[in-house]
Enzyme design. Structure first.
Site, PDB file in Angstrom:
ATOM      1  CG  HIS A   1      -1.811   1.187   1.333  1.00  0.00           C
ATOM      2  ND1 HIS A   1      -2.348   1.619   2.518  1.00  0.00           N
ATOM      3  CD2 HIS A   1      -2.277   2.052   0.388  1.00  0.00           C
ATOM      4  CE1 HIS A   1      -3.104   2.682   2.305  1.00  0.00           C
ATOM      5  NE2 HIS A   1      -3.063   2.967   1.020  1.00  0.00           N
TER       6      HIS A   1
ATOM      7  CG  HIS B   1      -7.138   3.823  -2.740  1.00  0.00           C
ATOM      8  ND1 HIS B   1      -6.673   2.589  -2.333  1.00  0.00           N
ATOM      9  CD2 HIS B   1      -6.380   4.734  -2.100  1.00  0.00           C
ATOM     10  CE1 HIS B   1      -5.694   2.746  -1.472  1.00  0.00           C
ATOM     11  NE2 HIS B   1      -5.494   4.040  -1.317  1.00  0.00           N
TER      12      HIS B   1
ATOM     13  N   GLY C   1      -6.683  -3.549   5.136  1.00  0.00           N
ATOM     14  CA  GLY C   1      -7.091  -3.425   6.525  1.00  0.00           C
ATOM     15  C   GLY C   1      -6.197  -2.446   7.266  1.00  0.00           C
ATOM     16  CB  SER C   2      -6.496  -0.683  10.457  1.00  0.00           C
ATOM     17  OG  SER C   2      -7.268  -1.637  11.164  1.00  0.00           O
ATOM     18  CG  MET C   3      -0.137  -2.307  11.953  1.00  0.00           C
ATOM     19  SD  MET C   3       1.033  -1.161  12.665  1.00  0.00           S
ATOM     20  CE  MET C   3       0.084  -0.512  14.022  1.00  0.00           C
TER      21      MET C   3
ATOM     22  CB  SER D   1      -6.287  -7.074   3.757  1.00  0.00           C
ATOM     23  OG  SER D   1      -5.441  -6.178   4.433  1.00  0.00           O
TER      24      SER D   1
ATOM     25  CG  HIS E   1      -9.608   3.104   0.302  1.00  0.00           C
ATOM     26  ND1 HIS E   1     -10.498   3.638   1.211  1.00  0.00           N
ATOM     27  CD2 HIS E   1      -8.402   3.660   0.591  1.00  0.00           C
ATOM     28  CE1 HIS E   1      -9.850   4.482   2.007  1.00  0.00           C
ATOM     29  NE2 HIS E   1      -8.587   4.514   1.658  1.00  0.00           N
ATOM     30  N   GLY E   2     -10.840   0.502   2.176  1.00  0.00           N
ATOM     31  CA  GLY E   2     -10.252   0.099   3.443  1.00  0.00           C
ATOM     32  C   GLY E   2     -11.289   0.068   4.541  1.00  0.00           C
TER      33      GLY E   2
END
Length: 478
Positions: A238, A327, A377-379, A383, A401-402
């Site tokens: 990313h 995105h 996904g976030s850390m 995902s 997108h997330g």
């Protein structure tokens, strides 16, 4: 009457579908794809930014809000808006954003999961040494002025032509790795110079390199077509256009603020715009495309470095590319508005284009399934790999997108201690390498919405279908 001065709340239209009807200066409604839980945490600034976008001249149909939406600069993150082609249409640098072309690339491997588990620390260290990350992360790749110009014109194709990847990578990249119509001459000298030392770097913030494992398959036919299987090791990147894209945005936002047509002020300075047919509008469009090519070349270069690293560790492994999608973009597209096909310039800010099976702009590679949609996904969280569905027509062929931020970076730093975060990730079996543990707290899971719920919501509206869920094993951050 400004929408900011009103107590505007969305009205439910259907399950996971909401609408803000035009009031005040709004020219079109806002359509929101969200669950009741996601609506309840949507802040007033996001609502204001959506209604402001709906007040811009030339906006067509409705402004679309994704389930991961949160406030940003100009458009909120997770916003989609189409503007008429021709003299009534406009383009807004704030509607595309600062990190032009930011996106996700996912690679697939044949490395046995057990081997990756056993060597997690070694792999993490090798990738951390090989892939520059962080605000000051600098690449070993030296570029002259002609090479920078070529990158801005050719995108990922430049990297492949120079031995950094395979031609098959381009077939598995949006726009085949090169956005047509880019013009480096419309990119300032400062913006071009900022690419020096930054090609092949992750950057900071929410950018990452993750080694992931496919922990569940949800659409066996699409997964087979994509080459996905349970317990498979995948790699996701990313990142975006780095300092070059940021400088392009900075230059043109200022230019648009200084050149608004007489009698046509922007509803908000962050959404200053230029008519599409104006010299400034044409120049920004060409520069923005160059920024997108910069991002594509950057992810292509990072992917090449990742492949080299894995081949040193696992000499017989095979790594192929699933897809690469941006995105933060503006695309010229055709959409049906009130029963008529119209040519629009669609701004996507933190939203992924999602072309379903049979769409005229979708190439043969994914016509049987629809375009892969890569949801980061976030850390420390999952995902998703989705595929675009027929319902995406209602969202101007767009998907989330997330996960979307829940807390600002400042709020996250106050609530999350870096040491406890590192311990929690280690306890969860995730190896993290970072140059800045303090900034790591900004990307803690508590700062983001639940990516599984956000993805469930998007798929429930029919804009996409779940294909596979990926769980992180290794994360490289800035």
């Amino acid at each position: 009457m400004s929408p900011r001065n009103q107590n505007i709340r969305p009205v439910r239209k259907a399950e996971n579908r909401w609408r803000i009807y035009p009031v005040g200066t709004m020219r079109v409604p806002v359509d929101i794809f969200a669950s009741e839980a996601l609506i309840s945490v949507m802040d007033t600034e996001t609502i204001h930014q959506l209604t402001t976008a709906a007040s811009l001249p030339g906006v067509a149909g409705s402004v679309i809000c994704m389930p991961d939406a949160h406030s940003g600069y100009g458009f909120p993150i997770g916003c989609v808006a189409g503007f008429c082609a021709g003299k009534e249409g406009i383009i807004s640098a704030g509607g595309v954003g600062y990190d032009i072309g930011c996106g996700v690339r996912t690679l697939l491997t044949d490395i046995p999961a057990a081997e990756v588990y056993a060597r997690r620390g070694e792999i993490a260290d090798a990738l951390f040494r090989a892939i520059p990350a962080g605000l000051k992360g600098s690449s070993h790749i030296s570029l002259n002025a002609d090479e920078i110009k070529q990158i801005l014109h050719e995108g990922a194709a430049w990297a492949v032509r120079n031995g950094m990847g395979e031609k098959e990578d381009l077939w598995h990249t949006e726009e085949n790795g090169c956005v047509a119509g880019a013009d480096a001459a419309q990119v300032s000298t400062e913006a071009r110079q900022r690419l020096t030392g930054q090609l092949g770097t992750l950057g900071s913030g929410n950018h990452y390199l993750e080694i992931q494992i496919v922990d569940s398959i949800h659409d066996t036919a699409a997964a087979a077509h994509f080459g996905l299987a349970e317990n498979q090791i995948a790699i996701s990147i990313h990142s975006g256009s780095r300092g070059t894209g940021h400088q392009i945005a900075t230059d043109y936002i200022k230019a648009m603020q200084n050149a608004l047509p007489d009698g046509h002020p922007a509803p908000d300075p962050s959404l200053a715009y230029a008519p599409l047919t104006s010299d400034l509008g044409r120049r920004y469009l060409a520069a923005m495309k160059a920024g997108r090519n910069c991002a594509l070349a950057n992810r292509q270069t990072i992917a090449h470095m990742v492949r080299k690293t894995f081949l040193r560790l696992f000499p017989s492994c095979r790594i192929t590319q699933l897809y690469d999608v941006s995105h933060n973009t503006c695309n010229e597209e055709h959409h049906v508005i009130e029963g008529q096909s119209r040519r629009l310039f669609v701004h996507r800010k933190g939203a992924t284009r999602a072309l379903p099976s049979g769409h005229a702009a979708l190439g043969p590679l994914f016509d049987a399934t629809g375009q892969p949609v890569l949801v980061g996904g976030s850390m420390g969280t999952a995902s998703w790999i989705l595929c675009a569905a027929r319902g995406a027509e209602a969202s101007m062929y767009s998907a989330n997108h997330g996960a979307g931020r829940l807390l600002s970076r400042a709020q996250a730093r106050k609530r999350q201690q870096p040491r406890s975060l590192m311990d929690a990730l280690k306890h969860a079996g995730i190896s993290v390498r970072t140059h800045s543990p303090q900034l790591l707290a900004e990307e803690a899971p508590l700062a983001y919405k639940d990516v599984d719920h956000v993805t469930d919501t998007a798929c429930a509206t029919g804009i996409a279908r779940k294909v596979a869920r990926l769980r992180p094993l290794i994360c490289i951050k800035g």
